[in-house]
Design an enzyme around this catalytic site. Structure first.
Site: not given
Ligand code: SD4
Length: 289
Positions: A49, A151, A169, A179-182, A202-203, A205
């Protein structure tokens, strides 16, 4: 709990904590410590991850998100960065060497190469094999608590009592391209306020971004919540507003005095705490049982 120096990180990432602790113990800054810690899973092909060996997006590209924040509120971030094994170190360079906070995609890659980072293939035989298998069904379903490593978010207080944090991450496996996460978003995936404390997520996003989770946790601590109470309230904010049947989010938080806590939606979230007494993997309390 409540001692200084201290480092805590998401999941059972003892190696990351050890790398960070060695620096803290030697009197180095929490900034150096969290960067060194984050580099451990980034460089570990078994951690699927993060960084090298991370799961690709659905088109087969490994795209990385990372950010770092120091005691003075300086921060640096990279999103959608490809081909670089240690995005956290690129994020630190963005913080220290540019007038900006965030660089993305091709621009982030160009900057990394200019800074002397090497272009590498981040897929491994294992991640290629898994990706091929995934293509057979192409079913997109983020898994909860993937094998207890994920992450990494890592936050620390050094001998001088100063806070820093880092988060890195490869994002959700088989996410949409682009896609971009948190995790690279200051305030969502990570927040540090040297007067109060720090938090990292974590998780899933998307849920963290919608609620600006890490900033919320730190602000709740400012209002007097303990780290655990603050994490819990931020999780409840998510749970009360959306369907969380299939998803996990976990927060860890550290207050200025060295007390720490965590909370998650689902059971199974753990975090690693290192002080002079050694490293302990602690089970977070959760909304669901
Ligand atoms: C993301 N929060 O990209 C990251 C992924 C993660 O456990 O933490 N997975 O949404």
């Amino acid at each position: 709990n409540g001692e200084i120096p201290i480092v805590i990180s998401t999941w059972a990432n003892k190696g990351a904590n050890k790398a960070a602790w060695d620096l803290l113990e030697g009197g180095k800054s929490s900034l150096d410590a969290v960067e060194a810690g984050a580099r451990i899973p980034e460089g570990d092909p078994k951690d699927m991850s993060v960084g090298y060996g991370g799961r690709p997006d659905r088109e087969g590209n490994v795209t990385l998100d990372a950010c770092i924040m120091d005691k003075d509120g300086n921060c640096g971030s990279v999103t959608y960065l490809q081909h670089i094994k240690h995005p956290i170190s690129v994020a630190r360079k963005v913080m220290e060497e540019t007038p900006h906070v965030m660089l993305s995609g091709d621009g982030a890659l160009k900057f990394a190469l200019d800074q002397g980072f090497k272009k590498e293939d981040l897929m491994t035989d294992a991640s290629r094999k898994q990706y091929k298998k995934w293509l057979e069904t192409s079913e997109y379903k983020p898994k909860v608590n993937i094998e207890l490593h994920d992450t990494i978010g890592i936050i620390a207080i050094d001998q001088k009592g100063e806070l820093s944090g880092a988060c890195t991450t490869s994002g959700l496996g088989y996410k949409m391209a682009g896609r971009v996460g948190d995790s690279p978003i200051i305030g969502a995936g990570l927040f540090v306020d040297n007067e109060v404390g720090s938090a990292v997520a974590t998780g899933m996003g998307e849920l963290v971004m919608r609620s600006v989770g890490s900033f919320l946790v730190v602000e709740l601590m400012r209002q007097g919540r303990t780290p655990m109470e603050a994490c819990k309230e931020a999780i409840m904010r998510i749970v009360d507003r959306q369907d969380t049947t299939e998803v996990q989010v976990g927060y860890i938080a550290l207050s200025k005095d060295g007390t720490y806590g965590a909370y998650s939606i689902k059971p199974g979230f753990v975090y690693a705490v290192t002080t002079k007494d050694g490293t302990e993997v602690v089970k977070a309390e959760s909304y669901e049982s």
